[in-house]
Write a protein that holds these residues in place. Sequence first.
Motif, PDB file in Angstrom:
ATOM      1  N   ARG A   5      30.945  -0.875  -6.810  1.00  0.00           N
ATOM      2  CA  ARG A   5      30.930   0.457  -6.216  1.00  0.00           C
ATOM      3  C   ARG A   5      31.560   1.413  -7.214  1.00  0.00           C
ATOM      4  O   ARG A   5      32.775   1.404  -7.400  1.00  0.00           O
ATOM      5  N   TYR A  12      33.261   7.994  -6.974  1.00  0.00           N
ATOM      6  CA  TYR A  12      32.729   9.332  -7.199  1.00  0.00           C
ATOM      7  C   TYR A  12      33.698  10.092  -8.110  1.00  0.00           C
ATOM      8  O   TYR A  12      34.842  10.358  -7.748  1.00  0.00           O
ATOM      9  N   GLN A  33      18.519  -0.354  -7.593  1.00  0.00           N
ATOM     10  CA  GLN A  33      19.637   0.570  -7.384  1.00  0.00           C
ATOM     11  C   GLN A  33      20.371   0.839  -8.690  1.00  0.00           C
ATOM     12  O   GLN A  33      20.862   1.949  -8.905  1.00  0.00           O
ATOM     13  N   ASP A  54      21.222   4.438 -10.043  1.00  0.00           N
ATOM     14  CA  ASP A  54      22.602   4.841 -10.358  1.00  0.00           C
ATOM     15  C   ASP A  54      22.639   5.757 -11.578  1.00  0.00           C
ATOM     16  O   ASP A  54      23.499   6.645 -11.672  1.00  0.00           O
ATOM     17  N   GLN A  62      22.249   9.032 -10.434  1.00  0.00           N
ATOM     18  CA  GLN A  62      23.448   9.483  -9.724  1.00  0.00           C
ATOM     19  C   GLN A  62      24.540   9.913 -10.692  1.00  0.00           C
ATOM     20  O   GLN A  62      25.254  10.889 -10.450  1.00  0.00           O
ATOM     21  N   VAL A  74      15.383   8.602  -3.872  1.00  0.00           N
ATOM     22  CA  VAL A  74      16.737   8.497  -3.331  1.00  0.00           C
ATOM     23  C   VAL A  74      16.829   9.215  -1.984  1.00  0.00           C
ATOM     24  O   VAL A  74      17.444   8.724  -1.037  1.00  0.00           O
ATOM     25  N   HIS A  88      15.533   7.663   1.678  1.00  0.00           N
ATOM     26  CA  HIS A  88      16.103   6.487   2.326  1.00  0.00           C
ATOM     27  C   HIS A  88      15.954   6.639   3.836  1.00  0.00           C
ATOM     28  O   HIS A  88      16.273   7.668   4.399  1.00  0.00           O
ATOM     29  N   ARG A 144      25.904   5.031   6.200  1.00  0.00           N
ATOM     30  CA  ARG A 144      26.338   4.745   4.821  1.00  0.00           C
ATOM     31  C   ARG A 144      25.144   4.219   4.027  1.00  0.00           C
ATOM     32  O   ARG A 144      25.145   3.093   3.522  1.00  0.00           O
ATOM     33  N   TYR A 150      24.124   4.860   1.227  1.00  0.00           N
ATOM     34  CA  TYR A 150      24.337   4.643  -0.201  1.00  0.00           C
ATOM     35  C   TYR A 150      24.735   3.204  -0.501  1.00  0.00           C
ATOM     36  O   TYR A 150      24.759   2.800  -1.665  1.00  0.00           O
ATOM     37  N   ALA A 164      26.325   0.695  -6.216  1.00  0.00           N
ATOM     38  CA  ALA A 164      26.256   2.025  -5.605  1.00  0.00           C
ATOM     39  C   ALA A 164      27.175   2.958  -6.363  1.00  0.00           C
ATOM     40  O   ALA A 164      28.210   2.547  -6.893  1.00  0.00           O
ATOM     41  N   PRO A 197      29.219   8.538  -2.914  1.00  0.00           N
ATOM     42  CA  PRO A 197      28.771   9.935  -2.882  1.00  0.00           C
ATOM     43  C   PRO A 197      29.897  10.955  -2.807  1.00  0.00           C
ATOM     44  O   PRO A 197      29.657  12.143  -2.996  1.00  0.00           O
TER      45      PRO A 197
END
Lengths: 559, 199
Positions: free
Chosen positions: A380, A383, A407, A411, A414, A466, A469, B146, B148, B176, B179
């Motif tokens: 993970r 952010y 994913q 990413d 992202q 994205v 979803h 959730r 993400y 992930a 966010p």
Amino acid sequence: MATSQALKYLAIVLLMLCVISCQREDDTDLSNDTELIDRGFKIERIDFNALKQNENVLSALEPFTNKNTSGNELSRIIHDSVNGFYIDTEKVIYIEKEGYHSYTFSMVPYEDNEKIENLLLSLQADQSYKAFILSYNLTDEEIETHKEGGIVDFTEKMDVKSLAEFDFENMSSNEAARECLDFAWIQSPRDWGFDLVITVVDCPDESNNEDDPEEIDAGDSSTGGATGGDSQSGPNTGNPNSGSTGEQTEGDPGSDDGSSSGGSTNGSNSNENNGNSPDDNEDCILDVDGNCIDDTSSLILIDDGDDRSVDEKNCDELQKLFSIPNYPITPPLKSPKQAIAHLKTLLDQNGERGYSLNHLTSNLNAVASWISNPNNNSIRYPYRQNTYGGCHSHQNDGKGDPFFSGQDLLDLLQFKNTYNNGTLVDPSLFVHVLVSNAGSITNENPVVHAIKIENPVLLQNLQIIVDDHGDADNDGIDLVLDFSKKIKQKYVEFEDPDTGQPNSDISLYQKALLRFLNDFDGNGSKTGISLYKANDDLTNWSKLTLSENNNINSDPCSN
Amino acid sequence: MKNLLFTIMVLIVFSCKAQSPIIQLGDYSTELVNNSYWKDVNNEINKFEGTWKYEEGNAEFIIALTKNEQYYNGSYFEDRIIGDYKYVENGILVADYLSRLTDSSVNDAQHYISGNFIVSKNHVPRCQECSSNERRFELFFTDPDRRYLSSEIILRYFIENGVEKIKVWLYDSDSAVLPYEGAPTEIRVPYGTYIMTKQ
């Protein structure tokens, strides 16, 4: 008819006064554009923050942005995935005169493009903005001449699209607005540039050739032929002051009934020559003398002083990951290379391990930050707006495939969207590194791969995936699950059903991924992502591509 | 006669072209070309249909599954399992999406459980108790709050003392980028293994 009405008063005078090369060292002083200033125009480069102050501009740019994106939408102004470019919001020219102003943006292509394209947002009388794409097809010599202040004849080298009637979803295929316009360059007798005169001609949506008084036809407009013409755009419009940007020697100035063609005849105050009352056109913004101020732009060249190709930039950024930092890094932070090397030793642990690759906010030095991931099988990434990438492992435990998942690919997008709040930076910065074993349960053969952005426009298109979803657009297809499934499907094929272990031949996965990157939906859609592999001692990267005979080509970044 | 022959030929050509290749679920080596059909030829999905319940202490986890035939994913057709779930923890309802499975306003792509990957006993998470050729289903599992976070479940069907059961492995399946700062790193249903009984 709507097209005709929308274009009825269309007129652009492009004042070719300056060439703004975008080299950082000279990006501030535009006050030397004396000719514009002499005519009362204020011209300056503004930055992204200044642009954001104008809500109407944001609204005008809305069609260019991807919908449903988080963060700063303006930072990801994307237009026309087919032609492949984005609008650089850091290269904005602001032109102002009395009640009028315009914004000109550089449109940056990401594949070889002979044309230089600018986006013009021009304020209209109703305080809305009309949008135009100005395309310049210039030779290197002409660009150099222009940079040096010389005169270049832009006739036949220029194209203008009005975006007023464009379907933004299918902009590249919509030629309607283009065909409603005619244009010509008129060389100014003065030495500073040219006038561009835009006129309205037959629009393709008018099937008859009858002269409709409500319709702008070629006969109605003052086309002026190849030699120019006024910015007159139709009956009773009389856009008189194109001549204010330069002199013309031929052509009728246009008339109120719109039946004649021609151009403005004189220079800086042509309104006295055009036969039109300055107030004829109530749809334009008037200056203090009552003259229309035409849509005005100034050419921005794409010239950031960087001649490197996208691949070269990506290689350079990848090589930076392996360089020894010339700045101190305080533990537990590591250099990117140390982080990658560390991950190579952790492949026999349970659960993915990883680092985020960050720029320190204090000095923008690149460091790797360990991600505590005690409870999760998968990494993970936190952010952070200073995170430009990540590196993580796919363990030997078989919980993950030995290669990039769907994913993992997303990413990368992202990272780009999050970094610096999504404000545009060179896309070659962003990276996602994967450390894995090639089908072995031991650490005998750890391999390091990275994905980079090869085409940011195509990558940005993945935002649609994205955002879908849960099938957000309710079209019966969940694009994000479909995306993940299709790459996973390719990997499962290689798995040994007896042991559950991935195949030890990493090239199988490389080929599968490369095919997927080049066609992720079975319809030829590309991801805009390129694949690289590091050498064993972490000193060099090679770009991997698929040859026509399905072999892996390996092109080292550094020979 | 000539015309008749020509007509027959044309019909043959068109009828051949109209056929889409059928590929058996679990066959990963055959390319799924556009408009092909990834079909549950042996009806392996059918036994998973129904409502399944796990209950332990104050925790309750229910999933409802059904077969979704000839779902078109934009490239090809496929048979899938779709479903939704309910989770209660410490007597508190955490999530209840069971009614979505029969809600006509929810389309086939919008269910929180979906998929059709057939995996072997050794596909991780491995199944020690599975027979050597036993086939399990791997599905996507979505927490809509959730999204993400990518999660999956693997289902194993078995009968114990005459009672139909499934074993469910629920795990995080993919990376992930969170966010926002402090975003949860796990879905609301705890990752783990659940034995569920058919209702």
